[in-house]
Design a protein around this motif. Sequence first.
Motif, mmCIF file in Angstrom:
data_model
loop_
_atom_site.group_PDB
_atom_site.id
_atom_site.type_symbol
_atom_site.label_atom_id
_atom_site.label_comp_id
_atom_site.label_asym_id
_atom_site.label_seq_id
_atom_site.Cartn_x
_atom_site.Cartn_y
_atom_site.Cartn_z
ATOM 1 N N TYR A 177 11.189 -9.453 8.714
ATOM 2 C CA TYR A 177 9.987 -8.877 8.098
ATOM 3 C C TYR A 177 9.167 -10.023 7.536
ATOM 4 O O TYR A 177 9.713 -10.943 6.916
ATOM 5 N N THR A 224 11.323 -1.626 2.075
ATOM 6 C CA THR A 224 11.202 -2.354 0.812
ATOM 7 C C THR A 224 11.751 -1.443 -0.275
ATOM 8 O O THR A 224 11.258 -0.325 -0.471
ATOM 9 N N ASP A 229 5.240 -2.950 -9.273
ATOM 10 C CA ASP A 229 4.550 -4.236 -9.364
ATOM 11 C C ASP A 229 3.916 -4.380 -10.740
ATOM 12 O O ASP A 229 3.856 -3.422 -11.517
ATOM 13 N N LYS A 242 3.402 4.060 7.826
ATOM 14 C CA LYS A 242 4.435 3.831 6.799
ATOM 15 C C LYS A 242 4.575 5.060 5.923
ATOM 16 O O LYS A 242 3.602 5.807 5.741
HETATM 17 O O1 LIG Z 1 5.151 -2.492 2.908
HETATM 18 C C1 LIG Z 1 6.162 -2.803 2.319
HETATM 19 O O2 LIG Z 1 7.249 -2.899 2.898
HETATM 20 C C2 LIG Z 1 6.141 -3.034 0.818
HETATM 21 C C3 LIG Z 1 4.804 -3.038 0.176
HETATM 22 C C4 LIG Z 1 4.911 -3.097 -1.321
HETATM 23 O O3 LIG Z 1 5.896 -2.701 -1.899
HETATM 24 C C5 LIG Z 1 3.849 -3.643 -2.155
HETATM 25 O O4 LIG Z 1 2.803 -4.062 -1.633
HETATM 26 O O5 LIG Z 1 4.048 -3.683 -3.378
#
Ligand SMILES: O=C(O)CCC(=O)C(=O)O
Length: 329
Positions: A177, A224, A229, A242
């Motif tokens: 990834y 993920t 965040d 997704k």
């Molecule tokens: O797309 C993903 O695998 C994770 C994206 C994500 O968690 C983020 O951008 O904070």
Amino acid sequence: MGLSPAWGRWVVDNLLAGARPEVIVARLEREGVAGPLAASEVSTIARSPALLVAREARVEARRLAMLARMQRDLQRTAARPHKVLRASGLSAERFFDEYYANNLPVVLEGFAREWPAVSRWTPEYFRDELGHHEVEACVGRDRDPDYDQNFKAHTERMTLRAFAERVLAAGLSNDLYLIANNRNMQRAPLRVLYDDVRWEHGLLEPDRLDGCTALWFGPRGTYTPLHHDTTNILFCQIYGQKRLWLAHPAEVSLQRGARGVYAAMDPERPKPDDPEPLWKQVELEPGDALFIPVGWWHSVRALSVSINIAFTNFTRDNFFSWFTPAAAR
Ligand SMILES: O=C(O)CCC(=O)C(=O)O
């Protein structure tokens, strides 16, 4: 000799809970502690400045817990509590007032539909047109249960061609990834990708890109794990689909056992004793942008080969001082 640490702690817990000292002493005596020792230990703890500090901290924690509970309960009164709100053609002003300022996720349907990126970025385009550029990518994730936290140990440099070929051959896989932490948008060659993005919507600041954008590219099946965040994010689906699970920051049960920003549970495979927050689920199609507000828990599963670009360079404040439990010790 004084009380054992375990009994000392038990005394503190009970004093904080409002038990009378003589009741605590009586219980200690029943447990075999000599009467005079029990009385003097309980009296020392009850008069200690540490207990005063603990009492104030407990009151403050309870007030905050009450606010979180109120937010949690309010979430459950929504007509469709498991859905993420959707909007299209929203002005920047309405987006910031209604969603950003209120910490509310929203799918901006078709937000990036007209961007050249959506018609151009494919695994084959990355392989054939940009393939000679070097990227950093995560590989070998399958052998590490903490693959996301330990991304550095799985980072390898290779050409984008080599990576795209591996993605196309991988089928269903979480082993490889290209993630935000690989910081590929900070490397000069991939900055050409910005030519395929449009800025006139006014949500994002085109002059503030460094450290504020992230490219995600991987096969069907990348995952993920659940985390939050520390800034707001605009997560744009450019290619593929997704699925995300989201939970409100006030779902404090998710903090139990969390390590940094990572929760201890997996919403796709809950265990019997796991928390049961109110989950929202959403699927993204090419051209959609999901606003992931700061603090919201989310996990992300690729339903197909997928390419995303994510932004934090909003035209409004996006800096928050963040409590990191490990640093507080
Ligand atoms: O797309 C993903 O695998 C994770 C994206 C994500 O968690 C983020 O951008 O904070």
